[in-house]
Scaffold this motif. Sequence first.
Motif, short mmCIF file in Angstrom:
data_model
loop_
_atom_site.label_atom_id
_atom_site.label_comp_id
_atom_site.label_asym_id
_atom_site.label_seq_id
_atom_site.Cartn_x
_atom_site.Cartn_y
_atom_site.Cartn_z
N LYS A 1 0.83 -1.19 0.00
CA LYS A 1 0.00 0.00 0.00
C LYS A 1 0.88 1.26 0.00
CE LYS A 1 -3.87 -2.18 2.55
NZ LYS A 1 -4.57 -2.15 3.86
N PRO A 2 0.27 2.43 -0.17
CA PRO A 2 1.06 3.67 -0.28
C PRO A 2 2.06 3.90 0.85
CG PRO A 2 -1.17 4.09 -1.02
CD PRO A 2 -1.17 2.69 -0.46
N ASP A 3 1.71 3.53 2.06
CA ASP A 3 2.67 3.74 3.17
C ASP A 3 3.89 2.84 3.01
OD1 ASP A 3 0.80 1.71 3.56
OD2 ASP A 3 0.85 1.83 5.74
N GLN B 1 6.01 4.42 0.21
CA GLN B 1 6.68 5.65 0.66
C GLN B 1 7.80 5.34 1.64
OE1 GLN B 1 6.08 8.80 -0.34
NE2 GLN B 1 4.37 8.32 -1.68
N GLN C 1 -0.58 3.99 -9.82
CA GLN C 1 -1.39 4.93 -9.03
C GLN C 1 -2.84 4.44 -9.15
OE1 GLN C 1 -0.71 7.92 -7.18
NE2 GLN C 1 -2.85 7.56 -6.67
N TYR D 1 -6.76 6.58 1.47
CA TYR D 1 -5.43 5.98 1.75
C TYR D 1 -4.90 5.23 0.52
CZ TYR D 1 -2.62 2.17 4.09
OH TYR D 1 -1.70 1.23 4.48
N SER E 1 -3.88 7.49 -2.35
CA SER E 1 -3.10 8.67 -1.98
C SER E 1 -1.71 8.73 -2.61
CB SER E 1 -2.96 8.73 -0.45
OG SER E 1 -2.27 7.59 0.02
N ALA E 2 -1.21 7.62 -3.07
CA ALA E 2 0.14 7.53 -3.64
C ALA E 2 0.23 6.16 -4.32
CB ALA E 2 1.18 7.68 -2.52
N PRO E 3 1.29 5.90 -5.09
CA PRO E 3 1.36 4.63 -5.82
C PRO E 3 1.39 3.40 -4.90
CG PRO E 3 2.98 6.18 -6.66
CD PRO E 3 2.41 6.78 -5.41
N VAL E 4 0.95 2.29 -5.49
CA VAL E 4 1.02 0.98 -4.82
C VAL E 4 1.81 0.01 -5.71
CG1 VAL E 4 -1.25 1.34 -3.76
CG2 VAL E 4 -1.06 -0.10 -5.79
#
Length: 150
Positions: free
Chosen positions: A9-11, A14, A39, A64, A67-70
Amino acid sequence: MERTLVLVKPDGVQRGLIGEVIARFERRGLRLVGAKFIQVGQSLAETHYAEHVGKPFYAGLISYITSAPVMAMVWEGPNAVAAVRQTVGSTKPVEAAPGTIRHDYALEVGRNLIHASDKPETGVREVGLWFKAEELVDWNRAVDAWVFEK
Ligand code: DAT
Ligand code: MG
């Protein structure tokens, strides 16, 4: 061979944990058959999480995941769904067993790093939702006979 969808996931993306997640599934003996870095749009997010519509955390879940790429992947092996869920750990990181990904890298349910299909039927549905047939690779590893009994 059973297949399961895994999303970093995005977290996780990142925080630079894509490689760590992949390494754990590789070491487990699972075979990677598809991967893409994307994305996620609103429509894919809503279809993927349709079972959670109406729940209090639904809106946060959609924002969530979009919110950003996966990093989306398909892994296969005998009992791949159960094996991956076991390596991922319980939904709430503070309830996840030590040594699992969610235990080792997360604290909050809304930042639990990873998605994995929960049942073999869900795996079939989710792999079909996230990947086209031509994006999946049927292949044999030299070590397969040392990991898969049959
Ligand atoms: P899992 O991701 O372990 O399959 P799930 O399908 O029940 O868990 O829920 C999907 C995601 O929704 C989960 O990874 C995090 C979020 N979620 C689930 N239960 C939640 C809760 N009680 N509060 C906040 N977020 C929750
Ligand atoms: Mg789930």
